[in-house]
Design a protein around this motif. Structure first.
Motif, mmCIF file in Angstrom:
data_model
loop_
_atom_site.group_PDB
_atom_site.id
_atom_site.type_symbol
_atom_site.label_atom_id
_atom_site.label_comp_id
_atom_site.label_asym_id
_atom_site.label_seq_id
_atom_site.Cartn_x
_atom_site.Cartn_y
_atom_site.Cartn_z
ATOM 1 N N SER A 229 0.797 -1.224 0.000
ATOM 2 C CA SER A 229 0.000 0.000 0.000
ATOM 3 C C SER A 229 0.830 1.275 0.000
ATOM 4 O O SER A 229 1.511 1.588 0.971
ATOM 5 C CB SER A 229 -0.941 -0.008 1.209
ATOM 6 N N ARG A 230 0.782 1.972 -1.133
ATOM 7 C CA ARG A 230 1.407 3.287 -1.322
ATOM 8 C C ARG A 230 2.915 3.284 -1.066
ATOM 9 O O ARG A 230 3.509 4.312 -0.741
ATOM 10 C CB ARG A 230 0.705 4.334 -0.448
ATOM 11 N N LYS A 231 3.559 2.125 -1.224
ATOM 12 C CA LYS A 231 4.990 2.019 -0.945
ATOM 13 C C LYS A 231 5.833 2.580 -2.086
ATOM 14 O O LYS A 231 5.379 2.755 -3.217
ATOM 15 C CB LYS A 231 5.365 0.555 -0.671
ATOM 16 N N SER A 232 7.110 2.792 -1.762
ATOM 17 C CA SER A 232 8.013 3.423 -2.731
ATOM 18 C C SER A 232 8.262 2.542 -3.948
ATOM 19 O O SER A 232 8.644 3.054 -4.999
ATOM 20 C CB SER A 232 9.346 3.777 -2.065
ATOM 21 N N MET A 233 8.054 1.239 -3.852
ATOM 22 C CA MET A 233 8.215 0.387 -5.027
ATOM 23 C C MET A 233 7.247 0.803 -6.131
ATOM 24 O O MET A 233 7.488 0.517 -7.308
ATOM 25 C CB MET A 233 8.020 -1.090 -4.681
ATOM 26 N N ILE A 234 6.160 1.485 -5.746
ATOM 27 C CA ILE A 234 5.195 1.981 -6.723
ATOM 28 C C ILE A 234 5.610 3.350 -7.243
ATOM 29 O O ILE A 234 5.801 3.561 -8.446
ATOM 30 C CB ILE A 234 3.785 2.051 -6.100
ATOM 31 N N TYR A 235 5.784 4.303 -6.338
ATOM 32 C CA TYR A 235 5.984 5.675 -6.806
ATOM 33 C C TYR A 235 7.423 5.966 -7.263
ATOM 34 O O TYR A 235 7.640 6.895 -8.034
ATOM 35 C CB TYR A 235 5.502 6.704 -5.782
ATOM 36 N N LYS A 236 8.386 5.151 -6.848
ATOM 37 C CA LYS A 236 9.734 5.331 -7.396
ATOM 38 C C LYS A 236 9.785 4.893 -8.851
ATOM 39 O O LYS A 236 10.620 5.369 -9.622
ATOM 40 C CB LYS A 236 10.760 4.554 -6.572
ATOM 41 N N PHE A 237 8.883 4.001 -9.221
ATOM 42 C CA PHE A 237 8.811 3.534 -10.613
ATOM 43 C C PHE A 237 7.897 4.414 -11.454
ATOM 44 O O PHE A 237 8.253 4.798 -12.578
ATOM 45 C CB PHE A 237 8.327 2.087 -10.638
ATOM 46 N N LEU A 238 6.744 4.768 -10.910
ATOM 47 C CA LEU A 238 5.763 5.531 -11.685
ATOM 48 C C LEU A 238 5.923 7.035 -11.553
ATOM 49 O O LEU A 238 5.425 7.788 -12.392
ATOM 50 C CB LEU A 238 4.339 5.151 -11.241
ATOM 51 N N GLY A 239 6.590 7.474 -10.472
ATOM 52 C CA GLY A 239 6.701 8.905 -10.212
ATOM 53 C C GLY A 239 5.733 9.337 -9.124
ATOM 54 O O GLY A 239 4.838 8.597 -8.726
ATOM 55 N N GLY A 240 5.927 10.549 -8.634
ATOM 56 C CA GLY A 240 5.061 11.064 -7.576
ATOM 57 C C GLY A 240 5.520 10.598 -6.212
ATOM 58 O O GLY A 240 6.705 10.346 -5.970
ATOM 59 N N GLY A 241 4.561 10.481 -5.288
ATOM 60 C CA GLY A 241 4.857 10.061 -3.930
ATOM 61 C C GLY A 241 3.736 9.198 -3.406
ATOM 62 O O GLY A 241 2.857 8.756 -4.170
ATOM 63 N N PRO A 242 3.711 8.921 -2.100
ATOM 64 C CA PRO A 242 2.654 8.077 -1.529
ATOM 65 C C PRO A 242 1.242 8.560 -1.841
ATOM 66 O O PRO A 242 0.343 7.742 -2.050
ATOM 67 C CB PRO A 242 2.943 8.129 -0.026
ATOM 68 N N GLN A 243 1.063 9.877 -1.899
ATOM 69 C CA GLN A 243 -0.283 10.419 -2.135
ATOM 70 C C GLN A 243 -0.830 10.024 -3.502
ATOM 71 O O GLN A 243 -2.047 9.960 -3.697
ATOM 72 C CB GLN A 243 -0.261 11.955 -2.023
ATOM 73 N N GLU A 244 0.075 9.793 -4.470
ATOM 74 C CA GLU A 244 -0.350 9.471 -5.834
ATOM 75 C C GLU A 244 -0.314 7.972 -6.135
ATOM 76 O O GLU A 244 -0.455 7.576 -7.295
ATOM 77 C CB GLU A 244 0.543 10.195 -6.846
ATOM 78 N N ALA A 245 -0.116 7.133 -5.124
ATOM 79 C CA ALA A 245 0.177 5.718 -5.376
ATOM 80 C C ALA A 245 -1.009 4.773 -5.185
ATOM 81 O O ALA A 245 -0.820 3.558 -5.130
ATOM 82 C CB ALA A 245 1.335 5.271 -4.482
ATOM 83 N N LEU A 246 -2.238 5.305 -5.121
ATOM 84 C CA LEU A 246 -3.377 4.418 -4.909
ATOM 85 C C LEU A 246 -3.642 3.529 -6.119
ATOM 86 O O LEU A 246 -3.892 2.320 -5.983
ATOM 87 C CB LEU A 246 -4.633 5.219 -4.559
ATOM 88 N N ASN A 247 -3.609 4.099 -7.311
ATOM 89 C CA ASN A 247 -3.883 3.291 -8.501
ATOM 90 C C ASN A 247 -2.850 2.176 -8.640
ATOM 91 O O ASN A 247 -3.207 1.020 -8.917
ATOM 92 C CB ASN A 247 -3.881 4.165 -9.755
ATOM 93 N N GLY A 248 -1.589 2.497 -8.436
ATOM 94 C CA GLY A 248 -0.547 1.472 -8.498
ATOM 95 C C GLY A 248 -0.748 0.404 -7.441
ATOM 96 O O GLY A 248 -0.526 -0.786 -7.684
ATOM 97 N N THR A 249 -1.177 0.823 -6.256
ATOM 98 C CA THR A 249 -1.463 -0.137 -5.184
ATOM 99 C C THR A 249 -2.541 -1.117 -5.617
ATOM 100 O O THR A 249 -2.426 -2.328 -5.410
ATOM 101 C CB THR A 249 -1.918 0.612 -3.910
ATOM 102 N N THR A 250 -3.592 -0.603 -6.246
ATOM 103 C CA THR A 250 -4.695 -1.466 -6.679
ATOM 104 C C THR A 250 -4.235 -2.477 -7.720
ATOM 105 O O THR A 250 -4.630 -3.647 -7.687
ATOM 106 C CB THR A 250 -5.847 -0.611 -7.228
#
Length: 285
Positions: A229-250
């Motif tokens: 959930s909202r971890k850096s493995m998502i937003y370090k790859f897609l960009g942004g930060g935890p706040q923008e990582a919901l779609n990647g989490t899903t």
């Protein structure tokens, strides 16, 4: 996915005499009692905050509430045992009284915190260190006879990001869990949940390789918890930060469910509940 994938997997947990059914994937909501957890929206600064968040989590479909008072993000401040207890125990007592239907999980690597939390009304222990940061943890879990979430990590939250690098991450985790499970079974621990530890002592690429090999853990026939959930493995790859990582989490939650995950540990319960509903819908046809 073949419908017989889960036939041999353990799908029940004994939560202090109450039987938890994991034949359908369950949601674990994150309740942070720390001032410095990586995702600011997950922090509950007061008892009233904790009550309101827990009520929302349960209404949205969570079964487990994972209560933590020690941030495990890289570089987080050290928290003493007494401070951890001072943060956790009053909230456990409050939530167990107000929401007796909730299964309260305690996110701690300390045996003393585990013991006192269970006495206060919690049901299971979620140990990021897999017993590696408190040698008394395994025996304590055996004495308490509560379910134990066994996570993979190297080092400590302060050192883990310097301890990456695997020859074969899937095989390394199988070896790690094999030894830990054997030790727990020898002590009489009956209910074990496996957590591969996404984000803990793993590079971004290693996290995705691990997700790809998640099905390797089927051989243990134990419930598997996935926490992206909202971890850096998502937003370090897609960009942004935890706040923008919901779609990647899903997206990652969906992949984990398709590979057999039985519990999703999340900040955003409603989105994860919809994810489970849609994946389950595909399995019904």
């Amino acid at each position: 996915m073949a419908k017989d994938t889960f036939l041999n997997r353990k799908t029940t947990l004994n939560l202090k005499g109450k039987l938890a059914d994991l034949s359908r994937p369950a949601l674990m909501a994150i309740l942070n009692l720390t001032p410095d957890s990586f995702y600011s929206n997950s922090r509950a600064g007061t008892a009233d905050d904790a009550l309101k968040r827990t009520e929302t989590f349960l209404n949205e479909g969570a079964k487990f509430i994972d209560i933590g008072a020690y941030s495990s993000r890289p570089g987080a401040a050290e928290v003493s045992t007494d401070e951890e207890l001072n943060r956790i125990i009053p909230i456990v007592e409050l939530l167990s009284k107000e929401f007796p239907e909730a299964w309260l999980s305690i996110d701690t690597f300390r045996a003393k915190v585990a013991k006192e939390s269970i006495a206060a009304g919690a049901h299971l222990i979620n140990d990021i260190a897999g017993g590696g940061m408190d040698e008394a943890m395994f025996q304590t879990i055996a004495d308490l006879q509560v379910p134990y979430i066994l996570m993979h990590m190297r080092g400590t939250p302060q050192t883990m990001q310097q301890q990456t690098g695997y020859t074969d991450i899937g095989l390394d985790l199988v070896d790690y869990f094999s030894g830990k499970i054997k030790a727990l079974h020898q002590l009489g621990v009956k209910d074990i949940i496996l957590d591969p530890g996404f984000g803990f002592a793993k590079t971004t690429d290693e996290n995705y390789q691990l997700l790809n090999q998640l099905g390797d853990l089927d051989l243990f026939e134990l419930p598997v918890l996935a926490g992206f959930s909202r971890k850096s493995m998502i937003y370090k790859f897609l960009g942004g930060g935890p706040q923008e990582a919901l779609n990647g989490t899903t997206v990652l939650n969906t992949i984990a469910l398709m590979k057999g995950a039985g519990i999703l540990r999340v900040h955003d319960v409603k989105a994860a509940a919809e994810c489970i509903a849609l994946v389950e819908k595909t399995r019904s046809h």
